[in-house]
Design a protein around this motif. Structure first.
Motif, PDB file in Angstrom:
ATOM      1  N   VAL A   1       0.874  -1.177   0.000  1.00 29.70           N
ATOM      2  CA  VAL A   1       0.000   0.000   0.000  1.00 29.70           C
ATOM      3  C   VAL A   1       0.910   1.225   0.000  1.00 29.70           C
ATOM      4  O   VAL A   1       1.906   1.250   0.728  1.00 29.70           O
ATOM      5  CB  VAL A   1      -0.909   0.024   1.257  1.00 29.70           C
ATOM      6  N   PRO A   2       0.619   2.254  -0.784  1.00 27.10           N
ATOM      7  CA  PRO A   2       1.486   3.441  -0.781  1.00 27.10           C
ATOM      8  C   PRO A   2       1.412   4.219   0.521  1.00 27.10           C
ATOM      9  O   PRO A   2       0.423   4.148   1.256  1.00 27.10           O
ATOM     10  CB  PRO A   2       0.947   4.273  -1.960  1.00 27.10           C
ATOM     11  N   VAL A   3       2.466   4.954   0.801  1.00 23.58           N
ATOM     12  CA  VAL A   3       2.560   5.737   2.038  1.00 23.58           C
ATOM     13  C   VAL A   3       1.368   6.674   2.201  1.00 23.58           C
ATOM     14  O   VAL A   3       0.802   6.805   3.294  1.00 23.58           O
ATOM     15  CB  VAL A   3       3.880   6.547   2.058  1.00 23.58           C
ATOM     16  N   ALA A   4       0.971   7.340   1.125  1.00 17.61           N
ATOM     17  CA  ALA A   4      -0.107   8.334   1.213  1.00 17.61           C
ATOM     18  C   ALA A   4      -1.404   7.717   1.736  1.00 17.61           C
ATOM     19  O   ALA A   4      -2.127   8.332   2.525  1.00 17.61           O
ATOM     20  CB  ALA A   4      -0.339   8.977  -0.153  1.00 17.61           C
ATOM     21  N   ARG A   5      -1.713   6.490   1.300  1.00 17.27           N
ATOM     22  CA  ARG A   5      -2.955   5.847   1.751  1.00 17.27           C
ATOM     23  C   ARG A   5      -2.891   5.496   3.231  1.00 17.27           C
ATOM     24  O   ARG A   5      -3.845   5.704   3.970  1.00 17.27           O
ATOM     25  CB  ARG A   5      -3.192   4.582   0.910  1.00 17.27           C
TER      26      ARG A   5
ATOM     27  N   PHE B   1      -3.770   8.951  10.253  1.00 16.94           N
ATOM     28  CA  PHE B   1      -3.711  10.304  10.825  1.00 16.94           C
ATOM     29  C   PHE B   1      -4.920  11.140  10.420  1.00 16.94           C
ATOM     30  O   PHE B   1      -5.656  11.622  11.276  1.00 16.94           O
ATOM     31  CB  PHE B   1      -2.414  11.008  10.409  1.00 16.94           C
ATOM     32  N   GLU B   2      -5.139  11.292   9.143  1.00 20.84           N
ATOM     33  CA  GLU B   2      -6.223  12.152   8.681  1.00 20.84           C
ATOM     34  C   GLU B   2      -7.597  11.585   9.042  1.00 20.84           C
ATOM     35  O   GLU B   2      -8.528  12.325   9.355  1.00 20.84           O
ATOM     36  CB  GLU B   2      -6.130  12.358   7.161  1.00 20.84           C
ATOM     37  N   ARG B   3      -7.741  10.261   8.996  1.00 21.62           N
ATOM     38  CA  ARG B   3      -9.027   9.610   9.262  1.00 21.62           C
ATOM     39  C   ARG B   3      -8.999   8.825  10.574  1.00 21.62           C
ATOM     40  O   ARG B   3      -9.638   7.784  10.703  1.00 21.62           O
ATOM     41  CB  ARG B   3      -9.377   8.674   8.090  1.00 21.62           C
ATOM     42  N   ILE B   4      -8.285   9.347  11.531  1.00 27.56           N
ATOM     43  CA  ILE B   4      -8.062   8.600  12.764  1.00 27.56           C
ATOM     44  C   ILE B   4      -9.364   8.298  13.512  1.00 27.56           C
ATOM     45  O   ILE B   4      -9.505   7.257  14.163  1.00 27.56           O
ATOM     46  CB  ILE B   4      -7.071   9.371  13.678  1.00 27.56           C
ATOM     47  N   GLU B   5     -10.359   9.187  13.412  1.00 31.76           N
ATOM     48  CA  GLU B   5     -11.622   8.956  14.123  1.00 31.76           C
ATOM     49  C   GLU B   5     -12.414   7.784  13.534  1.00 31.76           C
ATOM     50  O   GLU B   5     -13.320   7.266  14.189  1.00 31.76           O
ATOM     51  CB  GLU B   5     -12.480  10.224  14.122  1.00 31.76           C
TER      52      GLU B   5
ATOM     53  N   THR C   1      -0.621  18.377  14.664  1.00 33.19           N
ATOM     54  CA  THR C   1      -0.757  17.935  16.055  1.00 33.19           C
ATOM     55  C   THR C   1      -2.220  17.748  16.421  1.00 33.19           C
ATOM     56  O   THR C   1      -3.057  18.606  16.123  1.00 33.19           O
ATOM     57  CB  THR C   1      -0.108  18.953  17.018  1.00 33.19           C
ATOM     58  N   LEU C   2      -2.526  16.614  17.062  1.00 28.22           N
ATOM     59  CA  LEU C   2      -3.869  16.295  17.523  1.00 28.22           C
ATOM     60  C   LEU C   2      -3.818  15.927  19.004  1.00 28.22           C
ATOM     61  O   LEU C   2      -2.824  15.382  19.482  1.00 28.22           O
ATOM     62  CB  LEU C   2      -4.448  15.096  16.760  1.00 28.22           C
TER      63      LEU C   2
ATOM     64  N   ALA D   1      10.206   9.868   4.538  1.00 29.52           N
ATOM     65  CA  ALA D   1       9.468   9.138   5.573  1.00 29.52           C
ATOM     66  C   ALA D   1       8.490  10.055   6.314  1.00 29.52           C
ATOM     67  O   ALA D   1       8.736  11.257   6.477  1.00 29.52           O
ATOM     68  CB  ALA D   1      10.429   8.514   6.574  1.00 29.52           C
ATOM     69  N   ILE D   2       7.378   9.463   6.741  1.00 34.58           N
ATOM     70  CA  ILE D   2       6.410  10.157   7.593  1.00 34.58           C
ATOM     71  C   ILE D   2       6.417   9.466   8.952  1.00 34.58           C
ATOM     72  O   ILE D   2       6.373   8.237   9.043  1.00 34.58           O
ATOM     73  CB  ILE D   2       5.003  10.121   6.987  1.00 34.58           C
ATOM     74  N   TYR D   3       6.489  10.265  10.021  1.00 34.74           N
ATOM     75  CA  TYR D   3       6.517   9.753  11.389  1.00 34.74           C
ATOM     76  C   TYR D   3       5.234  10.183  12.097  1.00 34.74           C
ATOM     77  O   TYR D   3       4.916  11.376  12.153  1.00 34.74           O
ATOM     78  CB  TYR D   3       7.727  10.308  12.149  1.00 34.74           C
ATOM     79  N   LEU D   4       4.518   9.209  12.631  1.00 34.74           N
ATOM     80  CA  LEU D   4       3.291   9.468  13.374  1.00 34.74           C
ATOM     81  C   LEU D   4       3.545   9.056  14.821  1.00 34.74           C
ATOM     82  O   LEU D   4       3.566   7.872  15.141  1.00 34.74           O
ATOM     83  CB  LEU D   4       2.123   8.688  12.782  1.00 34.74           C
TER      84      LEU D   4
END
Length: 297
Positions: A140-144, A150-154, A176-177, A208-211
């Motif tokens: 799966v690509p990083v963006a998905r 993060f964006e759809r965490i709820e 930041t959330l 890289a993206i770090y969450l």
């Protein structure tokens, strides 16, 4: 006087510099907080305070800090309250800690995880105790993945049955959330239902993206009935495009938690050491099923 304030600020910055340079995010946030308070005095019309003092503070702490603060961004002192800046600092500090762990040479021991689909390792680290590290390559690509985590965490409880609720209590800037998560009750659960209040912060380093996530405190947020308030010492998911195949992601997850004692008493370490890596493996399985069962290990 203006000269006295300059001298005082210079002294404070000098005392703190050695600590702040080891935590760049904290350095930026500290300068932002000082600037915010000083700008407040300027706006309120202090006749003895020169309007260029906030910019002088930037020069004292270095050009790289000024560049991060201007123009207004995720740590713009005019945009955020002191509480907001505190949450941003927590997130940045957690990110720096995770980066340090990922960069150091640690002797990770493999955990026995049958049919996990991911390799899980553990190590005892100072200040954190046992940390678990899950590694897997996802088709799966990083963006998905970034969008889902993060964006759809709820929306996580819709595909992860171990969660009954994830609520964003506050969004601070773009990265930041502050969240409240509640685990789902389930028969045979070895540790019982838990809830978590966390700062979640997004960072980027090259491709890289770090969450990252870490426990925080929010008022007023009463304890959830039937739950025990646990704490995430450190969570960091790293999403890195696979070399030679940007459609795949190298997924790394550091996890250290304090599940807290239940009403029945202390939870044996052996149970915690079994539950946490299993929770990582289960999470990855649920994520794969949600995205594409055939595209993941």
């Amino acid at each position: 006087s203006c000269a006295m304030l300059r001298a005082t600020v210079k002294l404070c910055c000098g005392i703190a510099h050695d600590h702040l340079r080891r935590l760049p995010g904290l350095k930026i946030t500290a300068v932002a907080a000082i600037q915010k308070d000083v700008r407040g005095l300027v706006v309120r019309g202090s006749r003895r305070l020169h309007s260029k003092i906030p910019h002088y503070i930037q020069r004292l702490m270095g050009k790289e800090t000024a560049a991060c603060l201007e123009p207004a961004g995720d740590v713009s002192p005019s945009q955020f309250s002191s509480v907001d800046l505190f949450y941003i600092t927590q997130g940045e500090t957690a990110l720096q800690r995770a980066l340090s762990i990922l960069q150091q040479h640690t002797s990770w021991q493999a955990e026995t995880m049958p049919d996990a689909g991911a390799a899980v390792y553990s190590a005892a680290l100072p200040g954190l105790g046992k940390v678990f590290r899950a590694e897997v390559v996802l088709a799966v690509p990083v963006a998905r993945l970034h969008q889902e985590l993060f964006e759809r965490i709820e929306q996580m409880p819709q595909w992860n049955p171990t969660l009954s609720q994830v609520k964003v209590l506050q969004r601070i800037g773009t990265d930041t959330l502050v969240t409240h998560e509640v685990t789902a009750p389930s028969p045979g659960n070895l540790v019982g239902q838990r809830d978590f209040v966390s700062v979640r912060h997004r960072g980027r380093r090259e491709t890289a993206i770090y969450l990252v996530g870490t426990a925080t405190h929010v008022e007023p947020l009463p304890l959830q009935e039937g739950c025990i308030r646990a704490e995430s010492r450190l969570s960091c998911i790293v999403l890195q495009p696979l070399a030679g195949d940007p459609g795949c992601t190298h997924f790394t997850w550091l996890l250290s938690m304090d599940l807290k004692a239940s009403a029945a008493g202390w939870i044996p370490t052996s149970i915690i050491n079994r539950v946490l890596p299993q929770s990582q493996a289960d999470f990855i399985k649920h994520l794969c099923r949600h995205l594409s069962a055939t595209a993941c290990p």
